[in-house]
Design a protein around this motif. Structure first.
Motif, short mmCIF file in Angstrom:
data_model
loop_
_atom_site.label_atom_id
_atom_site.label_comp_id
_atom_site.label_asym_id
_atom_site.label_seq_id
_atom_site.Cartn_x
_atom_site.Cartn_y
_atom_site.Cartn_z
N PHE A 210 13.68 81.94 146.51
CA PHE A 210 13.96 81.28 147.78
C PHE A 210 12.64 80.83 148.41
O PHE A 210 12.02 81.57 149.18
CB PHE A 210 14.70 82.22 148.73
N SER A 211 12.18 79.63 148.02
CA SER A 211 10.92 79.08 148.57
C SER A 211 9.76 80.05 148.42
O SER A 211 8.95 80.24 149.32
CB SER A 211 11.10 78.70 150.03
N GLY A 212 9.68 80.71 147.26
CA GLY A 212 8.60 81.63 146.97
C GLY A 212 8.96 83.09 147.10
O GLY A 212 8.20 83.96 146.65
N LEU A 213 10.11 83.40 147.68
CA LEU A 213 10.52 84.78 147.90
C LEU A 213 11.58 85.20 146.89
O LEU A 213 12.58 84.51 146.70
CB LEU A 213 11.07 84.96 149.31
N SER B 8 11.99 95.68 145.78
CA SER B 8 10.81 95.02 146.31
C SER B 8 11.16 93.64 146.84
O SER B 8 12.13 93.01 146.40
CB SER B 8 9.72 94.88 145.24
N LEU B 9 10.36 93.19 147.79
CA LEU B 9 10.32 91.80 148.21
C LEU B 9 9.00 91.25 147.70
O LEU B 9 7.94 91.83 147.94
CB LEU B 9 10.39 91.68 149.74
N LEU B 10 9.07 90.14 146.98
CA LEU B 10 7.87 89.54 146.39
C LEU B 10 7.78 88.09 146.80
O LEU B 10 8.70 87.30 146.55
CB LEU B 10 7.94 89.66 144.87
N TYR B 11 6.66 87.73 147.43
CA TYR B 11 6.44 86.35 147.88
C TYR B 11 5.21 85.79 147.19
O TYR B 11 4.14 86.41 147.19
CB TYR B 11 6.24 86.30 149.39
N ALA B 12 5.36 84.62 146.58
CA ALA B 12 4.24 83.95 145.93
C ALA B 12 4.41 82.45 146.07
O ALA B 12 5.34 81.86 145.50
CB ALA B 12 4.17 84.34 144.45
N LEU C 94 2.39 88.15 148.57
CA LEU C 94 2.70 89.33 149.38
C LEU C 94 3.78 90.15 148.69
O LEU C 94 4.64 89.59 147.99
CB LEU C 94 3.19 88.93 150.78
N THR C 95 3.77 91.46 148.92
CA THR C 95 4.83 92.30 148.38
C THR C 95 5.04 93.51 149.28
O THR C 95 4.12 93.98 149.95
CB THR C 95 4.51 92.78 146.95
N ALA C 96 6.28 94.00 149.28
CA ALA C 96 6.64 95.26 149.93
C ALA C 96 7.60 95.97 148.99
O ALA C 96 8.58 95.37 148.52
CB ALA C 96 7.30 95.02 151.28
#
Length: 326
Positions: free
Chosen positions: A169-172, A192-196, A202-204
């Motif tokens: 979703f747009s990088g997420l 995890s949530l991974l954004y690139a 970013l990650t959590a």
């Protein structure tokens, strides 16, 4: 000690080709070999010099594929096995299962991907993505502190698991996993949530391990980030691990910082990690290396590491190695 013969690998490739031809599926044989000449002194132990496997990446080979079921739906599968190229034996260590890197089958579509079998955990994926040494059990302070220092339990992959990977979703992306207890404690859960997107990552992550009577119950959370400035890529991670099986609970705080600097056809890599338990010995690890690309599939590396654990003599390591992807 078990060995995987060359004829066996050839047979796997022939079967894969035959399957692809009959079912009109996409099937691929692939892998990585990493071997180094290394000097290795762990904290408080004697030094060992020799030819070693997997200092930057654990050697493995795999077979994966997909079948188009129509309507945007596909079957996906993977079988991946670790091996030790310095001796020819299978697994990461004696007694390790044959397909322990991955062994799953699932469905993929507009909803994302669902996989059943043995799957990598999101915590391991995020840890390797947000440090300059990747998945190096030999020299990544982050990987060593989370997965080789008695903190996180449950291994980097979970058997008897179901994993979900969302669409992008747009990088997420959202990554979820659960491993059934099957009468042996548990279940394990993680996500995890991974954004690139662009230069920013970013990650959590969160996971809870309860499966296995002989495995300590632990909870872990981690935050990670990276930013690529072109002239340097910076990495940062912070996490906490709690061992709830210990009496009283043992808590660990983990901080990791790193950089990757493009230089002359390769990259200079540097990383610092601090493992700080509420009770017990503090661990500080500093790694410095240079990874040079001979081609798109082959690289050579030189890495040095100093590993300090309170009350023990410092660990010192050096490796000159080569990796080849096929």
């Amino acid at each position: 000690m078990k060995y995987f013969p060359i004829k066996g690998l050839a047979l796997v490739a022939m079967l894969a080709w035959g399957t692809a031809s009959q079912a009109q599926s996409s099937v691929q044989v692939y892998g990585l070999i990493d071997v180094a000449l290394a000097y290795d002194k762990q904290p408080g132990k004697s030094a060992v010099t020799g030819v070693e496997n997997g200092k930057m990446t654990t050697s493995y080979f795999g077979l994966k594929g997909s079948e188009d079921l129509g309507g945007g739906l596909a079957t996906v599968f993977a079988l991946e096995s670790y091996f030790r190229a310095d001796t020819g034996s299978n697994g990461r260590f004696d007694g390790d299962g044959f397909w322990t890197r991955s062994s799953y089958v699932g469905l993929q579509g507009r909803f994302g991907s669902v996989r059943l079998g043995r799957n990598s955990v999101p915590l391991f994926t995020s840890t390797l993505l947000f440090n300059p040494f990747g998945d190096s059990f030999g020299y990544s302070p982050s990987i060593r502190h989370y997965f080789a220092s008695g903190t996180v339990t449950g291994d980097s992959g979970w058997s008897d698991s179901i994993a979900y990977i969302s669409p992008n979703f747009s990088g997420l992306t959202v990554n979820l996993i659960a491993a059934a207890g099957e009468g042996n404690g548990g279940p394990n859960v993680g996500g995890s949530l991974l954004y690139a997107k662009g230069p920013l990552g970013l990650t959590a992550v969160y996971q809870r391990v309860r499966k296995g009577a002989a495995i300590a119950d632990t909870t872990t959370w981690q935050l990670g980030s990276s930013y690529d400035f072109d002239v340097v890529k910076v990495f940062a991670q912070y996490g906490q691990v709690k061992n709830v099986s210990a009496q009283p609970d043992i808590e660990y705080k983990l901080t990791d910082l790193g950089v990757a600097v493009p230089l002359g056809g390769g990259k200079v890599l540097a990383a610092y990690g601090l493992l700080d338990p509420v009770l017990g010995a503090k661990r500080e690890t500093l790694s410095l290396g240079y990874d040079y690309n001979l081609s798109k599939r082959t690289d050579v590396y030189l890495v040095l590491m100093r590993d300090e654990l309170d009350a023990l003599s410092a660990g010192k390591s050096l490796a000159v190695g080569i990796r080849h992807r096929f």
